[in-house]
Design an enzyme around this catalytic site. Structure first.
Site, PDB file in Angstrom:
ATOM      1  N   SER A  29       0.838  -1.195   0.000  1.00  0.00           N
ATOM      2  CA  SER A  29       0.000   0.000   0.000  1.00  0.00           C
ATOM      3  C   SER A  29       0.876   1.248   0.000  1.00  0.00           C
ATOM      4  O   SER A  29       2.046   1.194  -0.379  1.00  0.00           O
ATOM      5  CB  SER A  29      -0.935  -0.040   1.217  1.00  0.00           C
ATOM      6  N   ASN A  30       0.330   2.387   0.399  1.00  0.00           N
ATOM      7  CA  ASN A  30       1.092   3.640   0.435  1.00  0.00           C
ATOM      8  C   ASN A  30       0.589   4.515   1.576  1.00  0.00           C
ATOM      9  O   ASN A  30      -0.338   4.139   2.292  1.00  0.00           O
ATOM     10  CB  ASN A  30       0.983   4.358  -0.921  1.00  0.00           C
ATOM     11  N   HIS A  31       1.176   5.706   1.724  1.00  0.00           N
ATOM     12  CA  HIS A  31       0.914   6.550   2.900  1.00  0.00           C
ATOM     13  C   HIS A  31      -0.312   7.451   2.787  1.00  0.00           C
ATOM     14  O   HIS A  31      -0.497   8.324   3.631  1.00  0.00           O
ATOM     15  CB  HIS A  31       2.124   7.435   3.184  1.00  0.00           C
ATOM     16  N   SER A  32      -1.133   7.299   1.760  1.00  0.00           N
ATOM     17  CA  SER A  32      -2.290   8.193   1.614  1.00  0.00           C
ATOM     18  C   SER A  32      -3.238   8.055   2.807  1.00  0.00           C
ATOM     19  O   SER A  32      -3.564   6.948   3.227  1.00  0.00           O
ATOM     20  CB  SER A  32      -3.041   7.845   0.315  1.00  0.00           C
TER      21      SER A  32
END
Ligand code: C5P
Length: 220
Positions: A29-32
């Protein structure tokens, strides 16, 4: 008090990260955090729009008065957005969609061994590009872009390759901009050119974006 200048306009916003599972316990995933997308949905709702918010997993409360569509993966977001796109007058793709997912999804937890391992990844579908190239007449489409270098050039290229009306470009290295912050510093790109906005709250950035999209929509 907000003006009710978006009365009954159908607006779809995507927000948050996608999660791409490799097995039942792990994902990429990512930091959004979804803050920018939720601010957009809230502001459009306050201005009278009929808002659909397709959201990846975030820690934020659902937006009142908005049709919430929770999704997990890029493929789920693709399915939900593509299904709803034809009915929308304005589409804002704020989500941080994973570009790759594990090529295979294991049914059971992957066990470790003493060896290193490599994880084969496969491309996800580009949702923004798909809706840009299958757009309805009079529809206004806005994407976001996050870059650490050559912000304007890279974002301008996306305006054309994805066939959209606007790209809101974030510079990840800018102080107070990007993931998790309550403020953002963006450059707005359209076919007319690039306009750099000052550092401001995500709520104010949202109002600025909506002003411009509404103007484009009414001008079409
Ligand atoms: O090409 P890039 O990922 O930098 O473009 C960012 C924009 O494209 C964002 O609006 C994002 O929501 C959208 N996007 C998408 N589907 C993908 C990847 C990005 O809709 N698979």
């Amino acid at each position: 008090l907000s003006p009710k200048d978006m009365q009954d306009i159908r607006v779809l916003v995507t927000a948050g990260p996608t999660q791409e599972a490799m097995d039942p316990v792990r994902f990429i995933s990512n930091h959004s955090t979804g803050k920018m997308g939720y601010a957009l949905a809230k502001a459009a709702r306050m201005r009278g729009a009929q808002v659909t918010l397709v959201s990846g997993k975030v820690e934020l409360a659902p937006v009142i008065g908005v049709q919430m569509v929770p999704v997990v993966s890029a493929q789920e977001m693709f399915d939900q957005v593509v299904k709803r796109a034809p009915q929308q007058q304005i589409i804002i793709k704020c989500a941080a969609v994973a570009d790759y997912r594990p090529a295979e999804q294991w049914e059971h937890k992957m066990k470790k061994s003493q060896e290193d391992m490599a994880l084969p990844l496969t491309r996800t579908k580009d949702i923004l590009s798909y809706i840009g190239h299958h757009r309805e007449k009079n529809q206004i489409i806005c994407g976001f872009s996050m870059e650490t270098r050559d912000l304007v050039e890279n974002s301008k290229a996306k305006l054309h390759s994805k066939n959209v009306d606007m790209i809101v470009a974030n510079n990840l290295l800018e102080q107070g901009a990007g993931f998790g912050h309550d403020t953002n510093q963006v450059t707005i790109l359209t076919l007319q050119g690039a306009e750099r906005l000052a550092l401001m709250s995500k709520e104010d950035v949202a109002q600025n974006i909506l002003n411009r999209l509404l103007e484009m929509y009414q001008g079409k």
